[in-house]
Design an enzyme around this catalytic site. Structure first.
Site, PDB file in Angstrom:
ATOM      1  N   ASN A  30      59.185  15.236  14.519  1.00 29.59           N
ATOM      2  CA  ASN A  30      60.585  14.967  14.144  1.00 29.59           C
ATOM      3  C   ASN A  30      60.651  13.643  13.378  1.00 29.59           C
ATOM      4  O   ASN A  30      59.636  12.983  13.191  1.00 29.59           O
ATOM      5  CB  ASN A  30      61.487  14.974  15.385  1.00 29.59           C
ATOM      6  CG  ASN A  30      61.123  13.892  16.367  1.00 29.59           C
ATOM      7  OD1 ASN A  30      61.199  12.710  16.061  1.00 29.59           O
ATOM      8  ND2 ASN A  30      60.680  14.296  17.567  1.00 29.59           N
ATOM      9  N   ARG A  31      61.843  13.263  12.934  1.00 27.75           N
ATOM     10  CA  ARG A  31      61.996  12.126  12.018  1.00 27.75           C
ATOM     11  C   ARG A  31      62.040  10.763  12.694  1.00 27.75           C
ATOM     12  O   ARG A  31      62.324   9.761  12.038  1.00 27.75           O
ATOM     13  CB  ARG A  31      63.267  12.294  11.189  1.00 27.75           C
ATOM     14  CG  ARG A  31      63.239  13.471  10.255  1.00 27.75           C
ATOM     15  CD  ARG A  31      64.480  13.487   9.369  1.00 27.75           C
ATOM     16  NE  ARG A  31      64.632  14.770   8.720  1.00 27.75           N
ATOM     17  CZ  ARG A  31      63.951  15.158   7.654  1.00 27.75           C
ATOM     18  NH1 ARG A  31      63.066  14.336   7.108  1.00 27.75           N
ATOM     19  NH2 ARG A  31      64.138  16.353   7.139  1.00 27.75           N
TER      20      ARG A  31
END
Ligand code: C5P
Length: 223
Positions: A30-31
Site C-alpha cells: 500500500n502507499r
C-alpha cells in the site's frame, strides 16, 4: 538539555506498510511511507522513552534514538510486536494489509500461453492493534490510527472498542488530501471523552504534539 518526561518508559510502535507475498518476486503493498510513524517514534525518543519500532518496508531512514525491527508481512509484524510486550504504551501507526494471499507460491508464477490469468485468493490478516488492545499484557495506553476516506469520526469511534484502544488518531487519506506519502497531516484525536480537532500541520508537528500528549497521559495515575 530538554526535559525527559518519558524517561524510564517503554513504548512499542509499528509504522510503514506491510508486504504480503504472492510468490518469491511479487507482493501486495500500500502507499504508506512510514513518515508519520517514524516521526512519532523519534519524537517519543527525544522525550526520553525507550522506543521499540517494528517497521514494514520503507525507503526512509530508521528514526534516531530508536531500536528498529524490520519486517515485511503482517504476520511477521504481529510476532515482533508480541515479543516486545510488556510496555507502558503502544502506538500502532502501520498501514497493515487487511488481507494476504491464501497460498503463497513457492516458485514464480509463470505465464502459460493461452492460459487464464491467475486468480488471487485472499484471507484476513491478524489485527495487531486489536491483539495488543485486548492482550493480557495490555499497555496502560494504547493508541491506534484510522486512515479513512469516508465517515471518519464514526469509524474512528467504533475502533476504540473494537480494537481496545484508548485513543484513535483519525486522518482523512482521500487522494485529494495528499496525506498518504505526503509531508502534512490533519488529524483528530478521538477518545472516549470526545474529539480534539488539530489543524493541518507537518507530520513532524503532529508527532511532537502527540508525543507530548502521550507523555502527559503516562504521567497521570489513570489514562
Ligand atoms: O481497521 P483499520 O485498519 O482501519 O485500523 C487501523 C489501526 O489498526 C491502525 O492503528 C493500524 O496500525 C491498526 N491495524 C493493525 N493490524 C491490522 C489492521 C490495522 O494493527 N491488521
Amino acid at each position: 538539555s530538554r526535559p525527559k518526561p518519558l524517561a524510564g518508559k517503554t513504548i512499542v510502535m509499528t509504522s510503514g506498510p506491510t508486504h504480503e507475498p504472492i510468490d518469491p518476486v511479487r507482493y501486495i503493498a500500500n502507499r504508506s511511507s512510514g513518515k508519520q510513524g517514524h516521526a512519532i517514534a523519534a519524537a517519543l525518543a527525544r522525550l526520553g522513552a525507550t522506543v521499540h519500532l517494528v517497521s514494514g518496508p520503507v525507503t526512509i531512514a530508521d528514526p534516531e534514538g530508536v531500536s528498529v525491527t524490520h519486517v515485511e508481512s503482517a504476520r511477521d509484524m504481529r510476532d515482533a510486536v508480541e515479543r516486545l510486550l510488556p510496555a507502558d504504551a503502544a502506538v500502532m501507526v502501520a498501514a497493515v494489509a487487511d488481507w494476504r494471499t491464501a497460498n503463497e507460491a513457492g516458485e514464480k508464477i509463470k505465464k502459460q500461453p493461452g492460459a487464464a490469468a491467475p486468480a488471487l485468493q485472499m484471507v484476513e490478516n491478524p489485527d495487531i492493534l486489536a491483539g495488543v488492545g485486548h492482550s493480557k499484557q495490555r499497555p496502560r495506553l494504547v493508541v491506534g490510527f484510522a486512515a479513512e476516506t469516508q465517515d471518519l469520526l464514526a469509524n474512528a469511534r467504533k475502533k476504540l472498542d473494537k480494537k481496545g484502544a484508548d485513543w484513535i488518531v483519525a486522518n482523512d487519506v482521500s487522494h485529494t488530501t495528499g496525506v498518504m506519502g505526503g509531508d502534512r497531516n490533519a488529524v483528530r484525536i478521538v477518545t472516549r471523552s470526545g474529539v480534539e480537532e488539530w489543524p493541518d500541520m507537518s507530520k513532524e508537528e503532529v508527532a511532537e504534539r502527540l508525543a507530548a500528549r502521550i507523555a502527559a497521559a503516562l504521567q497521570t495515575i489513570e489514562v
